[in-house]
Design a protein around this motif. Structure first.
Motif, PDB file in Angstrom:
ATOM      1  N   SER A  25       0.834  -1.206   0.000  1.00 56.91           N
ATOM      2  CA  SER A  25       0.000   0.000   0.000  1.00 56.91           C
ATOM      3  C   SER A  25       0.864   1.249   0.000  1.00 56.91           C
ATOM      4  O   SER A  25       0.604   2.207  -0.747  1.00 56.91           O
ATOM      5  CB  SER A  25      -0.934   0.016   1.213  1.00 56.91           C
ATOM      6  OG  SER A  25      -1.845  -1.046   1.147  1.00 56.91           O
ATOM      7  N   LEU A  26       1.899   1.256   0.824  1.00 58.34           N
ATOM      8  CA  LEU A  26       2.802   2.403   0.858  1.00 58.34           C
ATOM      9  C   LEU A  26       3.519   2.570  -0.478  1.00 58.34           C
ATOM     10  O   LEU A  26       3.664   3.690  -0.989  1.00 58.34           O
ATOM     11  CB  LEU A  26       3.813   2.248   1.999  1.00 58.34           C
ATOM     12  CG  LEU A  26       4.801   3.399   2.169  1.00 58.34           C
ATOM     13  CD1 LEU A  26       4.061   4.706   2.465  1.00 58.34           C
ATOM     14  CD2 LEU A  26       5.798   3.072   3.277  1.00 58.34           C
ATOM     15  N   HIS A  27       3.929   1.476  -1.066  1.00 54.11           N
ATOM     16  CA  HIS A  27       4.594   1.518  -2.373  1.00 54.11           C
ATOM     17  C   HIS A  27       3.692   2.164  -3.432  1.00 54.11           C
ATOM     18  O   HIS A  27       4.132   3.022  -4.194  1.00 54.11           O
ATOM     19  CB  HIS A  27       4.992   0.106  -2.798  1.00 54.11           C
ATOM     20  CG  HIS A  27       5.468   0.017  -4.207  1.00 54.11           C
ATOM     21  ND1 HIS A  27       6.679   0.534  -4.615  1.00 54.11           N
ATOM     22  CD2 HIS A  27       4.886  -0.507  -5.322  1.00 54.11           C
ATOM     23  CE1 HIS A  27       6.828   0.331  -5.915  1.00 54.11           C
ATOM     24  NE2 HIS A  27       5.756  -0.310  -6.356  1.00 54.11           N
ATOM     25  N   ARG A  28       2.432   1.772  -3.467  1.00 51.42           N
ATOM     26  CA  ARG A  28       1.503   2.354  -4.446  1.00 51.42           C
ATOM     27  C   ARG A  28       1.344   3.856  -4.223  1.00 51.42           C
ATOM     28  O   ARG A  28       1.272   4.624  -5.184  1.00 51.42           O
ATOM     29  CB  ARG A  28       0.150   1.649  -4.388  1.00 51.42           C
ATOM     30  CG  ARG A  28       0.144   0.279  -5.040  1.00 51.42           C
ATOM     31  CD  ARG A  28      -1.246  -0.310  -5.135  1.00 51.42           C
ATOM     32  NE  ARG A  28      -1.754  -0.766  -3.860  1.00 51.42           N
ATOM     33  CZ  ARG A  28      -1.555  -1.974  -3.353  1.00 51.42           C
ATOM     34  NH1 ARG A  28      -0.847  -2.859  -4.032  1.00 51.42           N
ATOM     35  NH2 ARG A  28      -2.057  -2.321  -2.191  1.00 51.42           N
ATOM     36  N   SER A  91      -5.793  -2.207   6.811  1.00 48.03           N
ATOM     37  CA  SER A  91      -6.709  -1.090   6.545  1.00 48.03           C
ATOM     38  C   SER A  91      -6.115   0.262   6.919  1.00 48.03           C
ATOM     39  O   SER A  91      -6.790   1.281   6.809  1.00 48.03           O
ATOM     40  CB  SER A  91      -8.032  -1.307   7.297  1.00 48.03           C
ATOM     41  OG  SER A  91      -7.823  -1.327   8.681  1.00 48.03           O
ATOM     42  N   ALA A  92      -4.857   0.303   7.319  1.00 45.96           N
ATOM     43  CA  ALA A  92      -4.234   1.565   7.730  1.00 45.96           C
ATOM     44  C   ALA A  92      -3.951   2.493   6.552  1.00 45.96           C
ATOM     45  O   ALA A  92      -3.940   3.715   6.714  1.00 45.96           O
ATOM     46  CB  ALA A  92      -2.941   1.280   8.492  1.00 45.96           C
ATOM     47  N   LEU A  93      -3.711   1.925   5.386  1.00 51.28           N
ATOM     48  CA  LEU A  93      -3.468   2.711   4.168  1.00 51.28           C
ATOM     49  C   LEU A  93      -4.426   2.226   3.079  1.00 51.28           C
ATOM     50  O   LEU A  93      -4.877   1.084   3.113  1.00 51.28           O
ATOM     51  CB  LEU A  93      -2.019   2.544   3.690  1.00 51.28           C
ATOM     52  CG  LEU A  93      -0.929   3.127   4.586  1.00 51.28           C
ATOM     53  CD1 LEU A  93       0.452   2.763   4.048  1.00 51.28           C
ATOM     54  CD2 LEU A  93      -1.065   4.632   4.720  1.00 51.28           C
ATOM     55  N   ALA A  96      -5.338  -0.974  -3.316  1.00 50.27           N
ATOM     56  CA  ALA A  96      -5.309  -0.653  -4.746  1.00 50.27           C
ATOM     57  C   ALA A  96      -6.697  -0.274  -5.246  1.00 50.27           C
ATOM     58  O   ALA A  96      -6.848   0.624  -6.076  1.00 50.27           O
ATOM     59  CB  ALA A  96      -4.753  -1.827  -5.539  1.00 50.27           C
ATOM     60  N   ASP A  97      -7.739  -0.941  -4.726  1.00 48.81           N
ATOM     61  CA  ASP A  97      -9.107  -0.644  -5.147  1.00 48.81           C
ATOM     62  C   ASP A  97      -9.540   0.760  -4.755  1.00 48.81           C
ATOM     63  O   ASP A  97     -10.416   1.347  -5.388  1.00 48.81           O
ATOM     64  CB  ASP A  97     -10.094  -1.641  -4.527  1.00 48.81           C
ATOM     65  CG  ASP A  97      -9.815  -3.060  -4.970  1.00 48.81           C
ATOM     66  OD1 ASP A  97      -9.102  -3.247  -5.972  1.00 48.81           O
ATOM     67  OD2 ASP A  97     -10.314  -3.986  -4.308  1.00 48.81           O
TER      68      ASP A  97
END
Length: 190
Positions: A25-28, A91-93, A96-97
């Motif tokens: 999530s951080l990477h995205r 759910s912290a970040l 992709a959806d």
């Protein structure tokens, strides 16, 4: 490998999946950093939860010599706690959806996600506290007031965070939660 080794092995897999999800999530977000309206509260919360899942995994090793920790009932409690942490970290970040084309507003994400996130953390805190009271009583025959404070404060603070809609109050409660955690770690020697 003994039975406890298998318990830790499964918990390690869940912990690794949680941290991997957070990393993806951080990477995205970093890949689209110019489109992101960053929010320090979201990033601090994600970091806190990443730390919490690692701390939990680390603490599980400290109970390896306790009687009954590999019983099925107790193991299921540990598994549920670890799974709740997975859901919290996941759910912290935004996933992709959640990342539609265009600007990404992490403050809006925080407003929409806050109740869910902190309710999960409240459930985790209640279970973690129950285990803490169990171990305090098992080791000492009583639960010290300091130990009670260690386990009750996260429950009260996460309930406040789950119910609060005011950002200034969320920031304040989260800061108290982090300070409480830091002081507990220093005092306990973890």
């Amino acid at each position: 490998m003994d039975q406890f080794g298998y318990v830790v092995g499964l918990l390690s897999i869940i912990t690794g999946l949680a941290l991997s999800d957070l990393g993806f999530s951080l990477h995205r977000l970093l890949r689209r950093r110019h489109e992101v309206r960053w929010d320090p509260l979201v990033l601090a919360t994600a970091a806190y939860f990443a730390f919490t899942v690692v701390r939990y995994w680390y603490q599980v090793w400290s109970i390896r010599e306790m009687a009954g920790v590999t019983s099925l009932f107790f193991f299921l409690g540990l598994l549920i706690e670890n799974f709740l942490l997975f859901l919290i970290v996941a759910s912290a970040l935004p996933d992709a959806d959640d990342l539609k084309p265009g600007a990404i507003d992490l403050r809006a994400f925080q407003r929409e996600n806050s109740r869910y996130l902190w309710t999960l953390f409240l459930l985790y805190s209640v279970m973690w506290g129950a285990h803490g009271f169990y171990f305090g009583f098992t080791l000492n025959g009583y639960v010290s007031p300091r130990l009670a404070e260690v386990f009750i404060a996260p429950v009260v603070l996460s309930a406040g965070l789950a119910l609060s809609r005011r950002r200034w109050l969320q920031v304040a409660l989260f800061a108290v939660l982090v300070i409480h955690e830091a002081s507990w770690i220093v005092i306990s020697g973890y």
